[in-house]
Design an enzyme around this catalytic site. Structure first.
Site: not given
Length: 268
Positions: A2-3, A90, A109, A149
């Site tokens: 998930p973002e 889970h 997980r 950078k």
């Protein structure tokens, strides 16, 4: 994984079911996810949930005495169900409400997290840059931040110390839309290029959140799949396919150990 858009949609999905409700009991079926689950979370029992907020990919379930900090990790998801529905494999955490509903956390997980904070701060939140959809993330800020950078621009915009929540998928998509090659040194981009990239990051994330909004009903269905939704991606995961702009095959390359997809003709 998930973002930011998936996490924001999770926040939107659970908020109407939780805010204003009282926590009856919190149950942990494992002592540890990514980190040990703190016993202090039990203090939520008897407390009214005042708000659900988000910082980067963390959700904060806020009460008067403190907040649970929730991270979905690689495979975590949240769902609001009737409390009598038996937990499945889970299902590691239940936040049961006095109204007979339960916020259930599933994580195959176990790379996610449930943590506790009394004052809204925590080491897990660290030193983070601005949220990408706020005014603090703007061309002047990022141009100054990037000065000198040499790191690849894709890695730079994925650094949470620079800006939070621009994960791999959306970094790929934003750079493609801005026509900026992902390997270019961040310090070499002009202010005009940063202005374009900032705008594309905001648009790509906003569009993804809107797409996810169509799945909000899933947060109260036992067979729903909250936190994940179909996205209209232009380049991510499409190596070898024709570029949507020029038709040349899209390329793939590892940058900072992450798969990167781009068009060598369109992105300069």
């Amino acid at each position: 994984m998930p973002e930011l858009p998936e996490v924001e949609v999770s926040r939107m999905g659970i908020t109407p079911h939780l805010v204003g409700e009282t926590v009856a009991k919190i149950t942990f079926r494992t002592p540890k996810l990514r980190w040990d689950i703190p016993a202090e979370l039990k203090q939520m029992e008897g407390q009214v949930i005042r708000n659900i907020s988000r910082r980067a990919k963390y959700l904060l379930i806020e009460t008067d005495i403190g907040s649970a900090i929730v991270h979905l990790g690689m495979s975590g998801s949240l769902r609001v169900l009737d409390a009598e529905i038996a937990p499945a494999k889970h299902d590691h955490v239940d936040l049961k409400l006095t109204n007979g509903k339960v916020l259930r956390y599933n994580d195959p997980r176990r790379f996610g997290a449930w943590l506790w904070t009394e004052d809204g701060t925590h080491a897990a939140l660290g030193t983070m840059g601005p949220e990408p959809l706020t005014d603090e993330f703007n061309p002047d800020y990022i141009t100054e931040k990037a000065k000198g950078k040499r790191v690849a621009v894709k890695q730079f915009i994925m650094d949470n110390k620079v800006v939070v929540g621009v994960g791999n998928i959306y970094a790929n998509e934003s750079l493609f839309s801005a026509r900026i090659h992902p390997t270019r040194p961040a310090g070499k981009l002009t202010h005009k290029e940063w202005a374009l990239l900032v705008d594309e990051i905001k648009q790509v994330l906003t569009t993804a959140i809107k797409q996810g909004g169509t799945t909000l009903k899933d947060f109260s269905q036992a067979d729903g799949k909250p936190g994940y939704f179909a996205q209209e991606l232009l380049v991510y995961g499409k190596a070898g396919e024709p570029c949507p702009n020029c038709g040349e095959p899209l390329e793939e390359q590892k940058i900072g150990q992450r798969n990167t997809f781009f068009c060598a003709e369109c992105q300069l």
